[in-house]
Design an enzyme around this catalytic site. Structure first.
Site, PDB file in Angstrom:
ATOM      1  N   PRO A  46      46.598  33.486  14.168  1.00 29.40           N
ATOM      2  CA  PRO A  46      45.645  32.402  14.092  1.00 29.40           C
ATOM      3  C   PRO A  46      44.218  32.908  14.145  1.00 29.40           C
ATOM      4  CG  PRO A  46      46.615  32.490  16.253  1.00 29.40           C
ATOM      5  CD  PRO A  46      47.298  33.520  15.444  1.00 29.40           C
ATOM      6  N   ASP A  68      39.911  28.069   8.063  1.00 31.60           N
ATOM      7  CA  ASP A  68      40.069  27.581   6.689  1.00 31.60           C
ATOM      8  C   ASP A  68      40.006  28.662   5.618  1.00 31.60           C
ATOM      9  OD1 ASP A  68      40.346  24.900   7.504  1.00 31.60           O
ATOM     10  OD2 ASP A  68      38.177  24.802   7.834  1.00 31.60           O
ATOM     11  N   SER A  89      47.160  38.344  66.292  1.00 28.52           N
ATOM     12  CA  SER A  89      46.708  39.397  67.218  1.00 28.52           C
ATOM     13  C   SER A  89      47.385  39.244  68.582  1.00 28.52           C
ATOM     14  CB  SER A  89      45.198  39.337  67.390  1.00 28.52           C
ATOM     15  OG  SER A  89      44.582  39.560  66.149  1.00 28.52           O
ATOM     16  N   MET A 121      38.371  32.549  -4.707  1.00 29.73           N
ATOM     17  CA  MET A 121      37.461  32.903  -5.804  1.00 29.73           C
ATOM     18  C   MET A 121      37.390  31.780  -6.835  1.00 29.73           C
ATOM     19  SD  MET A 121      35.917  35.782  -5.309  1.00 29.73           S
ATOM     20  CE  MET A 121      35.273  36.212  -6.932  1.00 29.73           C
ATOM     21  N   SER A 128      44.149  32.321  59.861  1.00 23.19           N
ATOM     22  CA  SER A 128      43.255  32.603  60.973  1.00 23.19           C
ATOM     23  C   SER A 128      43.618  31.645  62.106  1.00 23.19           C
ATOM     24  CB  SER A 128      41.809  32.378  60.533  1.00 23.19           C
ATOM     25  OG  SER A 128      40.945  32.531  61.636  1.00 23.19           O
ATOM     26  N   GLY A 160      49.344  35.706  58.439  1.00 26.18           N
ATOM     27  CA  GLY A 160      49.282  34.271  58.759  1.00 26.18           C
ATOM     28  C   GLY A 160      47.841  33.823  58.756  1.00 26.18           C
ATOM     29  N   SER A 171      45.709  38.798  55.526  1.00 28.14           N
ATOM     30  CA  SER A 171      46.326  39.290  54.274  1.00 28.14           C
ATOM     31  C   SER A 171      46.924  38.144  53.454  1.00 28.14           C
ATOM     32  CB  SER A 171      47.366  40.367  54.566  1.00 28.14           C
ATOM     33  OG  SER A 171      48.246  39.993  55.613  1.00 28.14           O
ATOM     34  N   GLY A 224      42.012  35.748   9.505  1.00 32.00           N
ATOM     35  CA  GLY A 224      40.957  34.969   8.878  1.00 32.00           C
ATOM     36  C   GLY A 224      40.652  33.813   9.779  1.00 32.00           C
ATOM     37  N   SER A 225      39.583  33.107   9.510  1.00 34.64           N
ATOM     38  CA  SER A 225      39.310  31.950  10.357  1.00 34.64           C
ATOM     39  C   SER A 225      40.061  30.737   9.826  1.00 34.64           C
ATOM     40  CB  SER A 225      37.826  31.690  10.498  1.00 34.64           C
ATOM     41  OG  SER A 225      37.151  32.122   9.372  1.00 34.64           O
TER      42      SER A 225
END
Lengths: 641, 303
Positions: A121, A43, A485, A176, A480, A478, A552, A40-41
């Site tokens: 909740p 209240d 390389s 109700m 750039s 590692g 990577s 339920g919400s």
């Protein structure tokens, strides 16, 4: 006061406990169990209703009641009357805020059943809690405030309950007492809800007018205030509604194997919780995914062998034949086994603060199977308030989407609609270990069934033996400009001199060909690495020593490649260069561009680099020249045979 | 396929607990069962024997001892370890021992040092990465929200706001090195379920749960049993023989008895059902720090 009659709880069992405890115990011993969820919400009076159920079933002791009366006066929201909500709002933080923030489980008994209530909740951001609570529920009580009628939240809760497969839905029109117990108000809400329910596929539901606060139609119906109501009280309904286990027993036998029980050489049993169907000694069974068959020899328990066991029981089975079967396998009836596949359409509910990363590998746990799995770009996500399908690139916390899902190994499954235990899964982040998503497999994709693994005669061991070397992947990672390389090139030269068969996959070069369709977004970077990983794996199958030089940046992707390869074949080499140093070098002028905003998603500047935690090798390029680093690496990986 | 087998709530709870224990054994590296010798521990141990039968449970029992348990508890503890064929590890915090920490002079420090610290030390010492506990969600409000697999940081902390969602019966047991999980296989049992199961399965429990004439003194509205000569009597205080029993067992001077004539299990259950005070009321621990006592203790690493 007309409602005093309904306000008095009825303790029908008290007399029996006092007069004939043995009879009472034997009654209680034969009770069944129902798990349900209340939604339920904020209240709608959920906590009050649960507090009331606990109170009316006498699950509240006098000292708790005294504390409750005290608290009610101090922080309660009901004036001088008892605030039942205080009974169930558990954590200190919640009590201060006056709201429930997590799933809490409550227990009560009536003469016929034991009940476990998941109290969830109601607010917007907590789809995740509701899905959690609903996943184990047989029934859902959807609360609606009679003054407010069907709200957006009501629709959302109903949709989620339906999505997770709850067949018994109770629409409880609460408060109700605040609408003078008006039949007209009730009918109008029921009609409106009925239309909505039908539109989302809820076939039937039970509606009842209640007041959690005053107690109307909770334990007895009709209450004096609602003489027009012809249905059962909430408790009567909860006591008599059919539970799912009967339905599960009618399905074919399936038991995910949890653990192999081997106390000695003469006993080999397969332990598990039977998911569906039943099993008897003499039954023909099949082990999935291998497909091997055998016959059940015995159903072993601590209390003696059983003639039969059914869905919901934890047992240990022994088989007539010595066949391979271990954790993650599924034992099934022989002539009607579940499917085995590695590509699926799935409904995914995202539960984590960090968004889904398309293509990333997560752990997928389904039954007792754990495999690597990646989620593809969602086909759509669902607006849980309007049920509209929306376009989506990813999934965020509390979002629900439909997407294709690929696993790295075939798994045994059934559609969630047929079998919760073989269709429901969770996804776990490989780095944080958090549970990030829950999902339901809808069906397998055809192509998985038609692509078969092609066995080859010259094996990878043969390839490696011909080259007289052990295949390896030397994975340089590692920033750039860190020197990946350069160093990889130096290492390859040294290996070549040693007559090793090598190949260097370089980031920039691969992006000119194989991966030229990929950009630098997170998803593209992951795909970039995945392809490189697959290529590197094929090359190790061919017996090569592969060197790769890619930034990577993400741990999860490096782990993904590690998982693709055999144990010990992946050597992670961290080329460790501080950002300032790399930026100062700026060989390609990229840092400058990134700093000026011309280049987006640049690692180290506006995209993270996750350094390796335990690399096999680490080289510090501030202290070492590329040649020294290469020497260090080669020495570390020898002998390579 | 018309005849359905109806599983009772106890059969379902039993199957669930067994499933949980097997998951832990399959996924954890070094599990242990915390054994406090109380009735919940008794049920948990019984379930473990069922889960792995015909093997003995593939993990040891760990008793984090305070040296202040009732004599009858030590007797049953040793007996059960023997019957189950499991290794029994007993841990006593050496610092608490050295400083002579005791419940009479040190109040809540006694619980902190012997139990909370003792437990952390024992888990670290043996490197256990999963520990079974007999806590139930119906015992106390903060436990109602705790997961079955409850994650602990490397320093044993519990973060109630950051618990892993637990769906269906899929438990996420993954953790980093040094982190651990506490696992509660009887989370969904109530006190009545536990009693009923003990009755049904004939599980041995400490005789102190049954009424008998025992030497007692009355202090601060609590009935305390004089279990051995270490109990310091005030001037003029004379132990009085009363027919008492215990609803919950902890350290003997911290656990209050109730006057009772219930000498059989059905009578005990009868009394439990008709009684008007809740189970943990006999223990001082929940009353600390206002309503949030247990939640706070748990964040600090208490079980």
């Amino acid at each position: 006061m007309a409602d005093t009659a309904t306000n008095e709880p009825v303790y029908k069992t008290d007399a029996l406990i006092a007069e004939d405890i043995d009879t009472y115990l034997s009654t209680h011993q034969h009770k069944t169990m129902l798990r349900f969820i209340t939604c339920g919400s904020v209240d709608d009076g959920k906590s009050t209703l649960i507090g009331r159920l606990l109170y009316d079933s006498k699950m509240i002791f006098e000292d708790q009641l005294a504390a409750l009366e005290n608290d009610s006066k101090r922080v309660g929201t009901q004036g001088q009357e008892i605030d039942f909500a205080l009974l169930v709002d558990g954590l200190a933080a919640e009590r201060e805020q006056g709201i429930t923030i997590d799933v809490a489980y409550r227990f009560f008994n009536t003469e016929k059943r034991k009940f476990i209530v998941a109290d969830c909740p109601g607010h917007e951001q907590y789809t995740r809690n509701m899905i959690t609570g609903a996943s184990t529920a047989d029934l859902a009580v959807i609360l609606v405030d009679a003054r407010k009628g069907v709200l957006v939240q009501t629709r959302r809760h109903s949709y989620l309950c339906h999505l997770i497969g709850i067949k018994n839905i109770v629409l409880a029109v609460n408060k109700m007492d605040l609408v003078d117990y008006s039949e007209e108000v009730f009918d109008k809400i029921v009609a409106e809800y009925g239309e909505f329910a039908k539109s989302i596929g809820i076939e039937n539901f039970t509606a009842m007018p209640i007041s959690g606060f005053k107690g109307d139609n909770i334990t007895q119906a009709p209450s004096a205030n609602t003489p027009w109501y012809k249905g059962p009280s909430l408790v009567d309904h909860l006591e008599t509604v059919e539970v799912r286990s009967a339905e599960d027993q009618d399905k074919p036998f399936r038991m995910p194997v949890q653990w192999v029980n081997r106390p000695n050489l003469d006993f080999r049993g397969f332990s598990g919780l039977i998911a569906t169907g039943g099993v008897k000694p003499g039954d023909a069974v099949r082990v999935l995914p291998s497909g091997k068959t055998s016959t059940v020899k015995s159903v072993v328990t601590f209390d003696g062998d059983l003639d039969e066991a059914v869905a919901g029981q934890s047992v240990t089975l022994t088989l007539e034949d010595e066949i391979d079967c271990s954790r993650g396998n599924v034992l099934s009836v022989a002539d009607n086994p579940p499917e085995v596949a590695d590509q699926f359409e799935a409904t995914v509910v995202w539960l984590a603060d960090d968004d889904l990363i398309v293509g990333r590998n997560y752990w997928l746990k389904l039954g007792t199977q754990t495999v690597s799995a990646s989620v593809q770009e969602p086909k759509y996500k669902v607006d849980v308030n309007t049920m509209e399908h929306l376009a989506a690139k990813t999934l965020s916390l509390n979002e629900i989407g439909v997407a294709e899902l690929f696993t790295d190994k075939s798994i045994v499954f059934e559609a969630y609609k047929q079998n919760r235990a073989l269709g429901g899964f969770i996804l776990i982040d490989k780095i944080t270990n958090q549970t990030v998503a829950a999902g339901m497999l809808n069906f397998s994709l055809r192509r998985a069934q038609n692509v078969h693994w092609q066995p080859t005669d010259i094996t990878r061991a043969d390839h490696a033996a011909m080259k007289n070397q052990k295949p390896r992947v030397l994975w340089f990672t590692g920033l750039s400009g860190s020197g990946k390389s350069t160093i990889a090139n130096e290492v390859e030269k040294r290996l070549a001199l040693m007559n090793r068969h090598t190949f260097l996959l370089d980031g920039d070069n691969v992006r000119h060909g194989l991966n030229k369709d990929l950009g630098f977004t997170e998803a593209d970077r992951i795909e970039n690495i995945r392809r490189v990983g697959e290529v590197a794996r094929l090359m190790t199958d061919a017996g090569l020593i592969v060197l790769t030089a890619f930034i990577s940046p993400f741990r999860a992707e490096r782990q993904m490649v590690r998982d693709m390869l055999a144990e010990g074949e992946f050597i992670e080499i961290f080329v460790d260069t501080p950002l300032e140093v790399a930026e100062q070098r700026d060989v390609k002028g990229l840092y400058k561009k990134a700093r000026s905003g011309q280049l987006k998603n640049f690692t180290g500047i506006d995209s993270p680099y996750e350094a390796p935690e335990n690399p096999e090798i680490r080289v510090n390029t501030v202290e070492m020249t590329p040649e020294e680093a290469a020497e260090h690496i080669v020495r570390a990986i020898l002998p390579l045979k | 396929m018309t005849d359905h087998v109806t599983l009772t709530h106890l059969q379902r709870l039993e199957a669930e607990a067994i499933h949980i224990m097997r998951e832990v054994v399959a996924e954890a590296e070094k599990p242990v069962m915390l054994y406090s010798v109380g009735k919940d521990s008794a049920v948990m141990l019984h379930l473990a024997r069922k889960a792995f039968y015909p093997s003995p449970p593939p993990f040891p029992l760990l008793h984090v001892d305070t040296t202040w348990k009732f004599q009858a508890m030590y007797a049953l503890r040793n007996e059960m370890a023997e019957t189950s064929g499991m290794e029994l590890l007993v841990y006593q915090n050496p610092e608490a021992k050295e400083r002579g920490i005791n419940p009479f002079d040190h109040g809540s420090l006694h619980t902190d040092m012997w139990k909370t610290e003792g437990l952390k030390q024992a888990l670290d010492l043996h490197g256990f990465d999963a520990a079974f506990g007999g806590a139930r969600r119906d015992e106390e409000k903060s436990r109602a929200k705790e997961r079955v697999f409850s994650f602990r940081t490397a320093s044993h902390g519990w973060d109630p706001k950051n618990q892993r969602p637990e769906l269906w019966n899929l438990y996420n047991a993954r953790k980093k090195k040094g982190e651990s999980i506490r696992v509660f296989p009887i989370s969904n049992w109530t006190e009545l379920d536990v009693w009923q199961y003990i009755h049904l399965e004939n599980i041995p429990i400490v005789p102190l749960y049954f009424a008998e004439k025992r030497p007692t003194v009355e202090r601060d509205g609590m009935l305390l049993m004089v279990d051995d000569e270490r109990f310091p009597l005030a001037e003029g205080e004379e132990p009085v023989m009363r027919s008492i029993r215990f609803r919950t067992l902890g350290c003997y001077p911290l656990t209050g008895a109730v006057e009772s004539e219930a000498a059989t299990l059905p009578e005990v259950i009868q009394e439990t059902l008709l009684t008007t005070t809740s189970e943990r009321q006999g223990r001082a621990i929940d009353k600390d720090e206002g309503g949030a006592g247990m939640e706070k203790k748990k964040q600090e690493g208490y079980f």
